[in-house]
Write a protein that holds these residues in place. Structure first.
Motif, PDB file in Angstrom:
ATOM      1  N   UNK A  44      38.092  32.935  34.268  1.00  0.00           N
ATOM      2  CA  UNK A  44      38.149  32.114  35.478  1.00  0.00           C
ATOM      3  C   UNK A  44      38.393  32.925  36.736  1.00  0.00           C
ATOM      4  N   UNK A  45      38.966  34.098  36.613  1.00  0.00           N
ATOM      5  CA  UNK A  45      39.236  34.932  37.773  1.00  0.00           C
ATOM      6  C   UNK A  45      37.951  35.548  38.290  1.00  0.00           C
ATOM      7  N   UNK A  46      37.936  35.906  39.566  1.00  0.00           N
ATOM      8  CA  UNK A  46      36.720  36.493  40.144  1.00  0.00           C
ATOM      9  C   UNK A  46      36.501  37.914  39.628  1.00  0.00           C
ATOM     10  N   UNK A  47      35.251  38.297  39.527  1.00  0.00           N
ATOM     11  CA  UNK A  47      34.935  39.668  39.135  1.00  0.00           C
ATOM     12  C   UNK A  47      34.960  40.545  40.384  1.00  0.00           C
ATOM     13  N   UNK A  48      35.037  41.851  40.185  1.00  0.00           N
ATOM     14  CA  UNK A  48      35.017  42.768  41.325  1.00  0.00           C
ATOM     15  C   UNK A  48      33.745  42.594  42.143  1.00  0.00           C
ATOM     16  N   UNK A  49      32.616  42.427  41.488  1.00  0.00           N
ATOM     17  CA  UNK A  49      31.358  42.289  42.231  1.00  0.00           C
ATOM     18  C   UNK A  49      31.337  40.997  43.049  1.00  0.00           C
ATOM     19  N   UNK A  50      31.909  39.911  42.527  1.00  0.00           N
ATOM     20  CA  UNK A  50      31.998  38.663  43.294  1.00  0.00           C
ATOM     21  C   UNK A  50      32.898  38.845  44.511  1.00  0.00           C
ATOM     22  N   UNK A  51      34.015  39.513  44.311  1.00  0.00           N
ATOM     23  CA  UNK A  51      34.962  39.750  45.405  1.00  0.00           C
ATOM     24  C   UNK A  51      34.314  40.613  46.484  1.00  0.00           C
ATOM     25  N   UNK A  52      33.587  41.633  46.081  1.00  0.00           N
ATOM     26  CA  UNK A  52      32.934  42.523  47.045  1.00  0.00           C
ATOM     27  C   UNK A  52      31.881  41.767  47.860  1.00  0.00           C
ATOM     28  N   UNK A  53      31.116  40.924  47.207  1.00  0.00           N
ATOM     29  CA  UNK A  53      30.112  40.122  47.926  1.00  0.00           C
ATOM     30  C   UNK A  53      30.787  39.233  48.964  1.00  0.00           C
ATOM     31  N   UNK A  54      31.866  38.560  48.566  1.00  0.00           N
ATOM     32  CA  UNK A  54      32.605  37.693  49.492  1.00  0.00           C
ATOM     33  C   UNK A  54      33.249  38.506  50.607  1.00  0.00           C
ATOM     34  N   UNK A  55      33.748  39.681  50.252  1.00  0.00           N
ATOM     35  CA  UNK A  55      34.397  40.559  51.222  1.00  0.00           C
ATOM     36  C   UNK A  55      33.413  40.986  52.313  1.00  0.00           C
ATOM     37  N   UNK A 105      46.283  41.162  44.739  1.00  0.00           N
ATOM     38  CA  UNK A 105      45.527  40.866  43.523  1.00  0.00           C
ATOM     39  C   UNK A 105      44.063  40.681  43.892  1.00  0.00           C
ATOM     40  N   UNK A 106      43.207  40.812  42.928  1.00  0.00           N
ATOM     41  CA  UNK A 106      41.773  40.702  43.169  1.00  0.00           C
ATOM     42  C   UNK A 106      41.403  39.341  43.749  1.00  0.00           C
ATOM     43  N   UNK A 107      42.055  38.280  43.277  1.00  0.00           N
ATOM     44  CA  UNK A 107      41.702  36.949  43.775  1.00  0.00           C
ATOM     45  C   UNK A 107      42.213  36.681  45.189  1.00  0.00           C
ATOM     46  N   UNK A 108      43.062  37.552  45.734  1.00  0.00           N
ATOM     47  CA  UNK A 108      43.561  37.390  47.102  1.00  0.00           C
ATOM     48  C   UNK A 108      42.935  38.370  48.100  1.00  0.00           C
ATOM     49  N   UNK A 109      42.040  39.221  47.639  1.00  0.00           N
ATOM     50  CA  UNK A 109      41.452  40.254  48.498  1.00  0.00           C
ATOM     51  C   UNK A 109      40.766  39.645  49.719  1.00  0.00           C
ATOM     52  N   UNK A 110      39.955  38.627  49.525  1.00  0.00           N
ATOM     53  CA  UNK A 110      39.210  38.036  50.636  1.00  0.00           C
ATOM     54  C   UNK A 110      40.156  37.455  51.683  1.00  0.00           C
TER      55      UNK A 110
END
Length: 177
Positions: free
Chosen positions: A19-30, A144-149
């Protein structure tokens, strides 16, 4: 019975991890957040320090500061802001120093008419180091990865608000009086 409980726990763990975001998803959103936010309308500073002023979102407090370092806190989250008064908003010094690092998850630059900005992300043992910079000013936190954005958005808001001219005018006025 124990075996069934064990299988259920493993299944739940896999579901939570999935359920957590992947690094690639986070980078796209970032990238999407950064592209719009670096060029956003600048917030008016609401904190005046000795050498510059800046905007802090609600709930953010300054723990300590001097000419080049500011420690900002939001509840238990710490942010370290470093301002090099000898570098302007178009400086690439911090960005170039990050380009040579090998454990980088993400490093991207963003340019405007009057600034050079970047976002840097790298893994730590259990979290990520997030650094956002504009020219000679950078701010870093662990998240955390889910809070990066969310964190990147707040850090860009803070950095784009920094005003060194206001304090220059104050110093100039004080010396002529």
């Amino acid at each position: 019975m124990k075996r069934m409980l064990y299988i259920i726990l493993i299944g739940l763990s896999l579901v939570l991890v999935a359920c957590g975001p992947s690094e690639s998803e986070v980078i796209t959103e970032l990238e999407q957040v950064a592209t719009t936010q670096f060029d956003q309308q600048v917030h008016e500073p609401n904190q005046t320090l000795t050498y510059f002023s800046l905007y802090l979102p609600e709930g953010y407090k300054i723990d300590s500061n001097d000419e080049t370092n500011v420690v900002i806190r939001q509840t238990d989250q710490l942010y370290l802001l470093f301002h090099n008064p000898f570098e302007d908003k178009q400086s690439r010094t911090y960005y170039e120093s990050l380009e040579v690092l090998e454990d980088t998850t993400y490093l991207q630059s963003f340019e405007g008419e009057d600034y050079f900005g970047y976002i840097y992300l790298r893994p730590l043992e259990s979290d990520y180091e997030l650094q956002v910079g504009i020219g000679g000013t950078k701010i870093t936190t662990q998240t955390t990865l889910d809070q990066v954005q969310t964190e990147a958005s707040q850090l860009i808001t803070i950095l784009t608000s920094i005003d060194t001219n206001q304090t220059d005018e104050q110093t100039e006025t004080e010396t002529t009086d």
